[in-house]
Design a protein around this motif. Structure first.
Motif, PDB file in Angstrom:
ATOM      1  N   HIS A 120      11.935  18.185   7.761  1.00 52.54           N
ATOM      2  CA  HIS A 120      11.723  19.450   7.149  1.00 52.54           C
ATOM      3  C   HIS A 120      12.986  20.139   6.987  1.00 52.54           C
ATOM      4  CE1 HIS A 120      10.426  21.619  11.183  1.00 52.54           C
ATOM      5  NE2 HIS A 120      11.931  21.489  11.098  1.00 52.54           N
ATOM      6  N   HIS A 121      14.017  19.677   7.483  1.00 51.66           N
ATOM      7  CA  HIS A 121      15.244  20.301   7.396  1.00 51.66           C
ATOM      8  C   HIS A 121      15.932  19.442   6.152  1.00 51.66           C
ATOM      9  CE1 HIS A 121      15.413  22.297  11.118  1.00 51.66           C
ATOM     10  NE2 HIS A 121      14.801  21.273  11.571  1.00 51.66           N
ATOM     11  N   HIS A 139      15.242  18.792  16.008  1.00 50.96           N
ATOM     12  CA  HIS A 139      13.970  19.538  15.892  1.00 50.96           C
ATOM     13  C   HIS A 139      13.708  19.723  17.268  1.00 50.96           C
ATOM     14  CE1 HIS A 139      11.238  22.050  14.155  1.00 50.96           C
ATOM     15  NE2 HIS A 139      10.195  21.751  15.292  1.00 50.96           N
TER      16      HIS A 139
END
Ligand SMILES: [Cu+2]
Lengths: 602, 246, 96
Positions: A302-303, A253
């Motif tokens: 969030h992945h 990220h």
């Protein structure tokens, strides 16, 4: 001082290939970075076109599944690590010293080493095509499909080693720019006067030095599993493939901000210049950049919403992800505020910058859509995600980079590009991009998974896939226009003045292209947008040529150290004696380098 | 550089700080992330090994305490070398520098000894019916080790010597332990090479001097960093490792 | 202030004293380790002791206490982030 046994005479090559190999001039290294990255960008684009050809309609058999897996892996890895990152590095190299009023970077030889090591990594990755097949596990290489049990060939090994080598290059460059920006600013160039591009590059460099060690360790673990039979990701021994996902995205990220922050910096330079206004809310733009850099560390899972981390973890990461959209949104309003009531010049770089705001906003909105863990469960691993990543990386980072190439083209080359062709190229590019990527939102929401090599006609995905494929053809045409414009203008464009745009920052105060020493006299900075303010006050003076400039001298050693890494990289995969040879060459290179003074004593 | 005053390190840079020193501190911050990733891997995998041996079966806290102490003292020796150099005593510098390097090599010697010791580890299990040691270890022994135990006892001896060693391939603990401490050891090795280079270089006239104390300062920073990483590893891996409640 | 970078460094006496404290702290660590009656309290006590050793080496031997704040910022940003990542991963893997 000169009795070190490895001392060989200084390279003196005013021109030719040896000049490029031994150069430590940040401008030349910037050009090397830019040209190499662009060639790799074209390779990545060809990989994409092959995939789009295969997907043009249902049940096609142009490419077999194994090759398809290699293509999407190489496309992703190439575009992120070999195209966009080094294109960013090209701008860092060329512009940062000019924007802060310096004659070079803090460590010129380390800078050359970064470039050659990047090239070594690029060669290692792409050599995999010819040495038993390219990597095939996707650009984030999830365990356990990268494990030896499921992936017997050398493809993944090349992927691991090339990313390690690229990591060395990126880390070296990032340390260099951190020190350069802190320590090489001209008198008066305080952090509150620093150009926005340099500021964003500074944040990028800090993210890089903190994020890359994490992927280095993840890759070491994978490498040990594959090469030496350890158990990091071996489930039968208790290993957990989820650990790979965490380590990868702890890096991954911040990496997306490493890709987008320089682009935001470029746009923040173009918009004020062609609006004839200072950037709206400079401190807020900087602050939101810092907040993005900081919060970028809190969102990685969030992945992984569909992994099953549990409701608490998913909620926390959903909330932080929604929150990080705020500073990004703030920036968009700052850019709009810059345009507002400005006297706009809609030339090519400006069009790209405005195009950036449009498409990046769309990509940001789809990003917020999958920040909701629940709706992400529907979108995970579909073409909706593919649409999102291409809107932010292609329609975000790349579009800004292309705009930046046009904007600084006169500075880089001393010549003007063809404005008409530039605009034509932009419109073709912009429209083609929407045709290519917008339909992917539809195919994604209709359930088309990413990374499938073909699909049945009964799903009803044919139409929008065909549109996407047509879009890619148009994109290719627009890139041909771009390349033609750049190449022909570089060769025969009309001569550019030092400040063709009536621009604001320091790099425009010197001739185009800049002299080797950049600034005859190191400027004293009194204002933010110092060059612009001084033009307004009529305080600019004719350049005086100074002969009291000591530039760092060229060197063979950075190139030799990188060459050793290239050989060692192949050696680790294919033959241990070769690896030892390569490591020894690097050792000799580094040793000789550390005993070679930056400047010979006169 | 001709200025004899060794207290002045003001540089002609924006901040007055030296480029290389700034780079070194940024590097150390970055290296924290490197070791953090390795330590995190070790910790999330703690107790997840499918077979033995576990830390408690291998670690010898007294031995590792000695090597930890040696590395701590090498840090003192390093800073004294630097202090001697800034005071202009090249002889003092050499003495302390060599002792630092020797202590570093001693630490590495301990590590090699320890690694070897782990790989050839054996347990003695008495052959009596329901031997407590066997019951304790039963869940940790591989089927090969169990059959080896039974085969030995079938010969009618009182106590079997069962191979219970650990390599990086044996289990998750072995994997994470060897890679974490191995990379620390690699850092120490690099440090020793650096220190010895400076030591030998100092015999060249003017190569190492009070005016050029920065060359030593950078090596010292790196060396102390390697030491503090070990302070963390000693507590987190060794002490917490043997403590059963963790 | 900056150009007196090395002059305000402590004397060898301080260095030796620091080494003494470090040795004592290590001895206490190893000693505490054998007091099994401490139970779970051992973990925070050992953690605090080793943080103390860590801080001593960084501040005295690496001179961070005596030098510009910028070095502290550069180092601490890496160190704090590193610590946060370790704890976050341990929480995510339910290691506690
Ligand atoms: Cu992300």
């Amino acid at each position: 001082m000169t009795s070190f046994p490895l001392q060989i005479s200084r390279p003196i090559h005013p021109t030719g290939i040896w000049n490029w190999i031994t150069t430590i001039d940040h401008k030349k290294i910037g050009i090397l970075y830019g040209v190499s990255a662009f060639i790799l960008f074209i390779i990545g684009g060809i990989e994409a076109m092959l995939m789009r050809a295969q997907l043009a309609s249902s049940n096609l058999k142009i490419i077999d599944p194994e090759l398809y897996n290699q293509l999407f892996t190489m496309h992703g890895t190439t575009m992120i690590f070999l195209a966009i990152m080094p294109m960013g590095a090209a701008f860092f190299n060329y512009l940062i010293p000019l924007q802060i009023g310096a004659r070079d970077v803090a460590f010129p030889r380390l800078n050359a080493f970064s470039y050659w090591t990047f090239l070594a990594g690029a060669i290692i990755l792409n050599a995999s095509w010819f040495l038993g097949g390219a990597p095939n596990a996707g650009w984030f290489g999830y365990a356990p499909i990268t494990g030896k049990a499921y992936n017997v060939g050398h493809g993944i090994d090349f992927w691991i080693i090339s990313l390690q080598v690229l990591g060395i290059a990126s880390l070296a460059a990032a340390f260099n720019f951190i020190v350069t920006i802190i320590n090489m600013r001209a008198p008066g160039m305080t952090f509150s006067r620093l150009p926005v591009f340099t500021w964003m590059s500074f944040i990028t460099a800090i993210l890089l030095v903190l994020a890359f060690p994490v992927i280095t360790v993840a890759l070491i673990e994978l490498q040990f599993d594959r090469f030496y039979g350890t158990n990091f990701f071996i489930t039968s021994a208790g290993g957990n493939p989820i650990l790979w996902q965490h380590l990868f995205w702890v890096f991954g990220h911040p990496e997306v901000y490493i890709l987008i922050l320089p682009a935001m910096g470029i746009v923040s330079e173009i918009l004020p210049t062609f609006s004839k206004k200072p950037l709206f809310g400079y401190p807020v733009v900087i602050l939101s950049g810092i907040i993005i850099g900081f919060m970028g560390w809190m969102v990685w899972s969030h992945h992984m919403f569909t992994v099953g981390l549990g409701p608490v973890a998913n909620s926390v990461f959903a909330l932080t992800t929604m929150a990080i959209a705020i500073p990004t949104g703030v920036k968009i309003f700052n850019w709009l505020g810059t345009l507002w009531k400005g006297s706009l010049t809609l030339n090519t770089p400006m069009l790209y910058a405005i195009g950036f705001i449009l498409t990046f906003t769309i990509g940001g909105i789809s990003g917020v859509m999958h920040s909701q863990a629940a709706s992400d469960a529907q979108q995970q691993d579909t073409y909706f995600i593919v649409a999102h990543i291409h809107y932010v990386l292609f329609g975000g980072s790349l579009i800004a980079i292309l705009g930046g190439i046009y904007y600084w083209f006169p500075k880089f080359t001393g010549r003007m590009y063809d404005e008409k062709m530039g605009k034509l190229g932009f419109y073709a590019f912009f429209i083609a991009m929407q045709i290519t990527f917008f339909p992917m939102h539809f195919t994604g929401l209709n359930g088309m998974p990413r990374r499938i090599y073909t699909y049945g006609s009964e799903y009803g995905w044919d139409f929008w896939n065909l549109i996407s494929t047509i879009g890619v053809l148009l994109l290719a045409i627009s890139m041909v226009i771009f390349i033609y414009n750049i190449v022909s203008s570089w060769i025969g464009g009309e001569k550019a003045s030092g400040d063709p745009w009536d621009a604001r920052t320091l790099e425009w105060s010197i001739s185009s292209p800049p002299p080797e020493y950049n600034f005859a006299v190191i400027p004293t900075i009194e204002y933010r947008d110092d060059w612009w303010e001084k033009k307004m006050l009529g305080k600019t003076s004719e350049e005086i040529t100074s002969d009291d400039v000591h530039l760092p001298q060229p060197s063979y050693w950075p190139f030799i150290a990188s060459l050793g890494l290239l050989i060692a990289g192949f050696g680790i995969i294919l033959s241990i004696p070769v690896a030892i040879l390569g490591a020894s060459i690097t050792m000799i290179g580094v040793y000789a380098w550390s005993f070679e003074p930056v400047n010979d004593p006169h | 550089m001709s200025e004899p005053n060794n207290h002045s390190t003001h540089e002609d840079t924006t901040t007055g700080l030296n480029h290389r020193k700034l780079l070194m501190w940024a590097f150390l911050g970055s290296d924290c992330m490197f070791f953090a990733s390795l330590i995190a891997t070790y910790l999330v995998y703690k107790g997840k090994s499918v077979t033995g041996p576990d830390p408690i079966d291998l670690f010898s806290i007294p031995v590792t305490s000695v090597s930890t102490f040696v590395l701590l003292m090498s840090s003192m020796s390093m800073v004294l070398a630097y202090a001697a150099l800034t005071k202009g005593s090249l002889k003092g510098f050499r003495v302390w520098m060599l002792s630092t390097a020797i202590m570093g090599m001693t630490f590495l010697g301990f590590q090699v000894f320890e690694f070897r010791d782990f790989t050839v580890n054996e347990v003695k299990i008495s052959c009596e019916e329901n031997s407590p040691k066997y019951i304790e270890l039963e869940s940790k022994l591989s089927s090969k080790q169990k059959s080896d135990y039974k085969k030995q006892c079938a010969d009618g001896i009182e106590e079997a010597h069962v191979e219970f060693g650990m390599t990086p391939r044996t289990n998750l603990f072995g994997t994470t332990f060897f890679v974490l401490t191995g990379f620390h050891g690699a850092h120490v090795t690099l440090g020793v090479i650096w220190l010895l280079s400076l030591f030998f270089y100092s015999f060249k006239r003017g190569a190492v001097s009070a005016e050029r104390h920065l060359d030593v300062d950078l090596a010292a920073l790196y060396w102390h960093f390697v030491d503090i990483v070990w302070i963390v590893i000693f507590t987190v891996v060794y002490l917490f490792g043997v403590y059963e409640g963790f | 202030m900056i150009n007196e970078e090395t002059s305000n460094h402590p004397t060898p006496k301080t260095y030796v004293l620091t080494a003494l404290i470090l040795s004592v702290l290590t001895a206490i660590e190893v000693g505490i380790f054998y007091i099994t009656s401490l139970g779970y309290w051992m973990i925070p006590i050992l953690a605090i002791l080793s943080i103390g050793k860590f801080a001593l080496v960084v501040m005295v031997y690496m001179h961070l206490k005596y030098e510009t704040k910028l070095f502290t910022i550069l180092f601490l940003s890496g160190l704090l982030l590193a610590t946060a990542v370790v704890f976050a991963l341990m929480i995510l893997f339910r290691s506690f």
